[in-house]
Design a protein around this motif. Structure first.
Motif, PDB file in Angstrom:
ATOM      1  N   GLU A  40       0.813  -1.224   0.000  1.00 28.09           N
ATOM      2  CA  GLU A  40       0.000   0.000   0.000  1.00 28.09           C
ATOM      3  C   GLU A  40       0.843   1.268   0.000  1.00 28.09           C
ATOM      4  O   GLU A  40       0.300   2.370  -0.041  1.00 28.09           O
ATOM      5  CB  GLU A  40      -0.920  -0.002   1.223  1.00 28.09           C
ATOM      6  N   THR A  41       2.159   1.130   0.030  1.00 29.82           N
ATOM      7  CA  THR A  41       3.052   2.284   0.071  1.00 29.82           C
ATOM      8  C   THR A  41       3.264   2.841  -1.328  1.00 29.82           C
ATOM      9  O   THR A  41       3.607   2.104  -2.251  1.00 29.82           O
ATOM     10  CB  THR A  41       4.416   1.887   0.687  1.00 29.82           C
ATOM     11  N   ASP A  42       3.060   4.157  -1.488  1.00 24.66           N
ATOM     12  CA  ASP A  42       3.294   4.811  -2.776  1.00 24.66           C
ATOM     13  C   ASP A  42       4.750   4.663  -3.179  1.00 24.66           C
ATOM     14  O   ASP A  42       5.652   4.844  -2.352  1.00 24.66           O
ATOM     15  CB  ASP A  42       2.946   6.303  -2.703  1.00 24.66           C
ATOM     16  N   GLY A  43       4.988   4.341  -4.450  1.00 18.34           N
ATOM     17  CA  GLY A  43       6.341   4.205  -4.971  1.00 18.34           C
ATOM     18  C   GLY A  43       6.827   2.767  -5.011  1.00 18.34           C
ATOM     19  O   GLY A  43       7.806   2.461  -5.685  1.00 18.34           O
ATOM     20  N   VAL A  44       6.158   1.853  -4.294  1.00 19.57           N
ATOM     21  CA  VAL A  44       6.529   0.441  -4.312  1.00 19.57           C
ATOM     22  C   VAL A  44       5.687  -0.239  -5.390  1.00 19.57           C
ATOM     23  O   VAL A  44       4.462  -0.211  -5.334  1.00 19.57           O
ATOM     24  CB  VAL A  44       6.287  -0.232  -2.943  1.00 19.57           C
ATOM     25  N   THR A  45       6.361  -0.839  -6.387  1.00 19.72           N
ATOM     26  CA  THR A  45       5.618  -1.505  -7.454  1.00 19.72           C
ATOM     27  C   THR A  45       5.468  -2.994  -7.224  1.00 19.72           C
ATOM     28  O   THR A  45       4.507  -3.592  -7.668  1.00 19.72           O
ATOM     29  CB  THR A  45       6.267  -1.275  -8.832  1.00 19.72           C
ATOM     30  N   SER A  46       6.443  -3.622  -6.546  1.00 17.74           N
ATOM     31  CA  SER A  46       6.316  -5.044  -6.220  1.00 17.74           C
ATOM     32  C   SER A  46       7.218  -5.389  -5.050  1.00 17.74           C
ATOM     33  O   SER A  46       8.101  -4.620  -4.677  1.00 17.74           O
ATOM     34  CB  SER A  46       6.627  -5.926  -7.430  1.00 17.74           C
ATOM     35  N   VAL A  47       6.971  -6.566  -4.498  1.00 15.02           N
ATOM     36  CA  VAL A  47       7.694  -7.014  -3.316  1.00 15.02           C
ATOM     37  C   VAL A  47       8.338  -8.360  -3.622  1.00 15.02           C
ATOM     38  O   VAL A  47       7.726  -9.215  -4.254  1.00 15.02           O
ATOM     39  CB  VAL A  47       6.747  -7.149  -2.105  1.00 15.02           C
ATOM     40  N   GLY A  48       9.567  -8.544  -3.181  1.00  7.91           N
ATOM     41  CA  GLY A  48      10.285  -9.790  -3.391  1.00  7.91           C
ATOM     42  C   GLY A  48      11.404  -9.603  -4.402  1.00  7.91           C
ATOM     43  O   GLY A  48      11.468  -8.595  -5.097  1.00  7.91           O
ATOM     44  N   LYS A  49      12.291 -10.605  -4.460  1.00 10.92           N
ATOM     45  CA  LYS A  49      13.373 -10.585  -5.431  1.00 10.92           C
ATOM     46  C   LYS A  49      12.878 -11.201  -6.729  1.00 10.92           C
ATOM     47  O   LYS A  49      11.841 -11.855  -6.764  1.00 10.92           O
ATOM     48  CB  LYS A  49      14.574 -11.361  -4.899  1.00 10.92           C
ATOM     49  N   GLY A  50      13.607 -11.021  -7.798  1.00 14.68           N
ATOM     50  CA  GLY A  50      13.228 -11.487  -9.126  1.00 14.68           C
ATOM     51  C   GLY A  50      12.671 -12.896  -9.184  1.00 14.68           C
ATOM     52  O   GLY A  50      11.524 -13.099  -9.602  1.00 14.68           O
ATOM     53  N   PRO A  51      13.438 -13.920  -8.789  1.00 18.94           N
ATOM     54  CA  PRO A  51      12.929 -15.291  -8.885  1.00 18.94           C
ATOM     55  C   PRO A  51      11.683 -15.535  -8.028  1.00 18.94           C
ATOM     56  O   PRO A  51      10.746 -16.178  -8.472  1.00 18.94           O
ATOM     57  CB  PRO A  51      14.096 -16.145  -8.393  1.00 18.94           C
ATOM     58  N   SER A  52      11.656 -14.991  -6.816  1.00 19.22           N
ATOM     59  CA  SER A  52      10.483 -15.219  -5.960  1.00 19.22           C
ATOM     60  C   SER A  52       9.268 -14.483  -6.504  1.00 19.22           C
ATOM     61  O   SER A  52       8.143 -14.959  -6.371  1.00 19.22           O
ATOM     62  CB  SER A  52      10.757 -14.805  -4.519  1.00 19.22           C
ATOM     63  N   ARG A  53       9.472 -13.311  -7.140  1.00 18.07           N
ATOM     64  CA  ARG A  53       8.344 -12.596  -7.758  1.00 18.07           C
ATOM     65  C   ARG A  53       7.780 -13.401  -8.913  1.00 18.07           C
ATOM     66  O   ARG A  53       6.570 -13.521  -9.076  1.00 18.07           O
ATOM     67  CB  ARG A  53       8.778 -11.213  -8.251  1.00 18.07           C
ATOM     68  N   ALA A  54       8.661 -13.991  -9.742  1.00 21.09           N
ATOM     69  CA  ALA A  54       8.208 -14.773 -10.895  1.00 21.09           C
ATOM     70  C   ALA A  54       7.466 -16.026 -10.455  1.00 21.09           C
ATOM     71  O   ALA A  54       6.383 -16.340 -10.956  1.00 21.09           O
ATOM     72  CB  ALA A  54       9.403 -15.137 -11.769  1.00 21.09           C
ATOM     73  N   ILE A  55       8.040 -16.745  -9.509  1.00 19.60           N
ATOM     74  CA  ILE A  55       7.398 -17.960  -9.002  1.00 19.60           C
ATOM     75  C   ILE A  55       6.077 -17.608  -8.318  1.00 19.60           C
ATOM     76  O   ILE A  55       5.071 -18.284  -8.503  1.00 19.60           O
ATOM     77  CB  ILE A  55       8.338 -18.719  -8.041  1.00 19.60           C
ATOM     78  N   GLY A  56       6.083 -16.536  -7.551  1.00 23.83           N
ATOM     79  CA  GLY A  56       4.869 -16.102  -6.869  1.00 23.83           C
ATOM     80  C   GLY A  56       3.770 -15.704  -7.836  1.00 23.83           C
ATOM     81  O   GLY A  56       2.596 -15.995  -7.619  1.00 23.83           O
ATOM     82  N   ALA A  57       4.134 -15.049  -8.936  1.00 26.20           N
ATOM     83  CA  ALA A  57       3.140 -14.644  -9.934  1.00 26.20           C
ATOM     84  C   ALA A  57       2.489 -15.867 -10.565  1.00 26.20           C
ATOM     85  O   ALA A  57       1.265 -15.903 -10.756  1.00 26.20           O
ATOM     86  CB  ALA A  57       3.790 -13.774 -10.996  1.00 26.20           C
ATOM     87  N   VAL A  58       3.288 -16.882 -10.874  1.00 30.08           N
ATOM     88  CA  VAL A  58       2.748 -18.118 -11.444  1.00 30.08           C
ATOM     89  C   VAL A  58       1.846 -18.806 -10.422  1.00 30.08           C
ATOM     90  O   VAL A  58       0.737 -19.236 -10.736  1.00 30.08           O
ATOM     91  CB  VAL A  58       3.887 -19.060 -11.893  1.00 30.08           C
ATOM     92  N   ALA A  99      11.148   4.679   1.281  1.00 21.09           N
ATOM     93  CA  ALA A  99      11.568   3.840   2.412  1.00 21.09           C
ATOM     94  C   ALA A  99      11.018   4.383   3.729  1.00 21.09           C
ATOM     95  O   ALA A  99      10.554   3.621   4.582  1.00 21.09           O
ATOM     96  CB  ALA A  99      13.088   3.754   2.461  1.00 21.09           C
ATOM     97  N   ARG A 100      11.040   5.692   3.885  1.00 21.34           N
ATOM     98  CA  ARG A 100      10.516   6.315   5.110  1.00 21.34           C
ATOM     99  C   ARG A 100       9.010   6.046   5.240  1.00 21.34           C
ATOM    100  O   ARG A 100       8.532   5.660   6.309  1.00 21.34           O
ATOM    101  CB  ARG A 100      10.797   7.825   5.071  1.00 21.34           C
ATOM    102  N   SER A 101       8.273   6.203   4.143  1.00 22.18           N
ATOM    103  CA  SER A 101       6.828   5.942   4.164  1.00 22.18           C
ATOM    104  C   SER A 101       6.534   4.474   4.432  1.00 22.18           C
ATOM    105  O   SER A 101       5.615   4.145   5.180  1.00 22.18           O
ATOM    106  CB  SER A 101       6.200   6.335   2.821  1.00 22.18           C
ATOM    107  N   LEU A 102       7.331   3.607   3.822  1.00 23.72           N
ATOM    108  CA  LEU A 102       7.165   2.171   4.024  1.00 23.72           C
ATOM    109  C   LEU A 102       7.346   1.812   5.494  1.00 23.72           C
ATOM    110  O   LEU A 102       6.531   1.087   6.072  1.00 23.72           O
ATOM    111  CB  LEU A 102       8.157   1.402   3.156  1.00 23.72           C
ATOM    112  N   ARG A 103       8.404   2.342   6.099  1.00 24.09           N
ATOM    113  CA  ARG A 103       8.653   2.054   7.518  1.00 24.09           C
ATOM    114  C   ARG A 103       7.496   2.539   8.393  1.00 24.09           C
ATOM    115  O   ARG A 103       7.078   1.844   9.319  1.00 24.09           O
ATOM    116  CB  ARG A 103       9.966   2.685   7.969  1.00 24.09           C
ATOM    117  N   THR A 104       6.979   3.712   8.105  1.00 26.75           N
ATOM    118  CA  THR A 104       5.856   4.260   8.873  1.00 26.75           C
ATOM    119  C   THR A 104       4.615   3.388   8.705  1.00 26.75           C
ATOM    120  O   THR A 104       3.961   3.025   9.692  1.00 26.75           O
ATOM    121  CB  THR A 104       5.551   5.707   8.443  1.00 26.75           C
TER     122      THR A 104
END
Length: 148
Positions: A40-58, A99-104
């Motif tokens: 829900e944080t503005d500026g963050v488009t996805s979470v996770g590293k490349g391989p985990s994002r790909a596996i997670g999407a599938v 990063a500051r918004s994410l932490r908050t």
């Protein structure tokens, strides 16, 4: 007082008159809460590293659900928690502000919902998403398909 037992945190559920039972919060509950707050944080488009994002999407497409805790690691103690998260930021978003918004956002959500003190949030920015770069590939694929 909380105790860490088999992947969860157990909190005394007492009132002013004494304890009336316990409440156990599993580690995956904390990672899910944190994951939702990260997304829900503005500026963050996805979470996770490349391989985990790909596996997670599938996995998300196959199961028709998503795992909000994916890309988030938590360490839960008796009264405190530490969180590690891997993110991809949107091109043009100031990384330090994001990063500051994410932490908050994460601190507010986790502390409000669990009562645990968030002592640290480590953010690993793994990539920058350029809007349109992935969209163009999707359009080319869809226009070359015979059946939609």
């Amino acid at each position: 007082m909380a105790t860490n037992e088999s992947g969860g945190t157990q909190l005394d559920g007492g009132a002013a008159g004494g304890t009336r039972g316990t409440t156990t919060i599993a580690d995956n509950v904390v990672s899910t809460i944190a994951g939702i707050a990260v997304r829900e944080t503005d500026g963050v488009t996805s979470v996770g590293k490349g391989p985990s994002r790909a596996i997670g999407a599938v996995k998300d497409k196959v199961s028709r659900s998503n795992d909000p805790g994916r890309g988030v690691k938590v360490e839960v103690g008796e009264k405190q928690t530490a969180i590690d998260v891997d993110i991809v930021v949107e091109y043009g978003a100031p990384i330090l502000d994001t990063a500051r918004s994410l932490r908050t956002n994460v601190t507010d959500a986790v502390e409000t919902m669990t009562g645990l003190e968030v002592v640290e949030i480590n953010i690993n920015v793994t990539d920058v998403h350029v809007p349109g770069s992935d969209d163009d590939e999707d359009e080319d694929e869809s226009s070359s398909r015979r059946v939609q």
